[in-house]
Design a protein around this motif. Structure first.
Motif, PDB file in Angstrom:
ATOM      1  N   ASP A  46       0.831  -1.372  -0.036  1.00 58.05           N
ATOM      2  CA  ASP A  46      -0.015  -0.083  -0.021  1.00 58.05           C
ATOM      3  C   ASP A  46       0.765   1.249  -0.072  1.00 58.05           C
ATOM      4  N   GLU A  47       1.968   1.325   0.749  1.00 54.07           N
ATOM      5  CA  GLU A  47       2.877   2.288   0.879  1.00 54.07           C
ATOM      6  C   GLU A  47       3.484   2.621  -0.594  1.00 54.07           C
ATOM      7  N   TRP A  48       3.787   1.573  -1.200  1.00 61.09           N
ATOM      8  CA  TRP A  48       4.510   1.647  -2.476  1.00 61.09           C
ATOM      9  C   TRP A  48       3.603   1.848  -3.430  1.00 61.09           C
ATOM     10  N   ALA A  49       2.511   1.845  -3.368  1.00 59.39           N
ATOM     11  CA  ALA A  49       1.544   2.180  -4.361  1.00 59.39           C
ATOM     12  C   ALA A  49       1.167   3.559  -4.289  1.00 59.39           C
ATOM     13  N   LEU A  50       1.061   4.116  -3.013  1.00 58.42           N
ATOM     14  CA  LEU A  50       0.921   5.486  -2.704  1.00 58.42           C
ATOM     15  C   LEU A  50       2.042   6.540  -3.412  1.00 58.42           C
ATOM     16  N   GLN A  51       3.251   5.790  -3.222  1.00 62.14           N
ATOM     17  CA  GLN A  51       4.378   6.556  -3.222  1.00 62.14           C
ATOM     18  C   GLN A  51       4.539   6.688  -5.020  1.00 62.14           C
ATOM     19  N   HIS A  52       4.216   5.645  -5.538  1.00 63.00           N
ATOM     20  CA  HIS A  52       4.135   5.601  -7.014  1.00 63.00           C
ATOM     21  C   HIS A  52       2.951   5.772  -7.728  1.00 63.00           C
ATOM     22  N   LYS A  53       1.977   6.434  -7.161  1.00 65.74           N
ATOM     23  CA  LYS A  53       0.594   6.796  -7.791  1.00 65.74           C
ATOM     24  C   LYS A  53      -0.119   5.565  -8.364  1.00 65.74           C
ATOM     25  N   ILE A  54      -0.006   4.454  -7.967  1.00 66.83           N
ATOM     26  CA  ILE A  54      -0.672   3.336  -8.469  1.00 66.83           C
ATOM     27  C   ILE A  54      -1.739   2.735  -7.601  1.00 66.83           C
ATOM     28  N   ASP A  55      -2.823   2.279  -8.249  1.00 66.21           N
ATOM     29  CA  ASP A  55      -3.986   1.724  -7.482  1.00 66.21           C
ATOM     30  C   ASP A  55      -3.489   0.591  -7.006  1.00 66.21           C
ATOM     31  N   PRO A  88     -14.418   9.969  -4.895  1.00 75.40           N
ATOM     32  CA  PRO A  88     -12.815  10.219  -4.289  1.00 75.40           C
ATOM     33  C   PRO A  88     -13.004  10.385  -2.712  1.00 75.40           C
TER      34      PRO A  88
END
Length: 182
Positions: A46-55, A88
């Motif tokens: 989840d943190e990686w997805a948030l940092q890379h703006k990936i769902d 959103p």
């Protein structure tokens, strides 16, 4: 367990364990190490997805092999939660688990315009545990694990004084009750 055998394709993976002596005895809670380690892995994703703006669901689906049984489970949970059609202001979280022949994806929807942070509106859980003899037993196990997880996150508290647990019974160790459950 739970990381070295995680279902996700990770190009570079090294898993090590170093025992550490702690002043408070440690033991398993509701399950074995797979659940604790899966929590760490899912949080990292989840943190990686948030940092890379990936769902977060798209990330997991990209990382799962095409034939893995968790893929349709995760897709079904996303469908039931209307994940890709959400507004959103709808806060949703996802986590997956594969182990012991079972595959689970759970999505938590927070209450929009809640009166306090973390107010849960709905929990969606999809499960593939193989051949089911008694569906009521599967449902009870899933609902019980969700309830225990919610209780631990929202209510339970182990109190220590001078290295000793003081919350030794249900009068001092409060569990989430049914009225507080989504």
């Amino acid at each position: 367990g739970g990381i070295s055998d995680a279902p996700y394709r990770l190009a570079h993976r090294k898993v090590e364990h170093v025992p550490v002596e702690l002043p408070v005895p440690m033991a398993f809670w509701r399950s074995v190490g797979n659940t604790l380690n899966t929590f760490a892995l899912e949080t990292f994703l989840d943190e990686w997805a948030l940092q890379h703006k990936i769902d977060p669901i798209d990330l997991r689906l990209r990382m799962l092999p095409t034939e893995h049984r968790l893929r349709p489970v995760l897709a079904r949970a996303a469908e039931l939660a209307s994940w890709h059609q959400r507004a959103p202001e709808n806060a949703l979280g996802v986590a997956c688990f594969s182990g012991y022949g079972s595959h689970v994806a759970t999505i938590v929807r927070l209450q929009p315009n809640a009166t306090h942070p973390g107010q849960i509106a709905e929990i969606i859980c999809a499960v593939d545990c193989g051949t089911v003899i008694n569906p009521d037993n599967v449902r009870a196990q899933v609902e019980g694990s969700i309830q225990m997880g919610l209780s631990a996150a929202l209510r339970e508290q182990v109190v220590l004084e001078k290295g000793q647990v003081t919350s030794r019974n249900f009068d001092s160790y409060r569990l989430l009750d049914i009225a507080q459950s989504p």
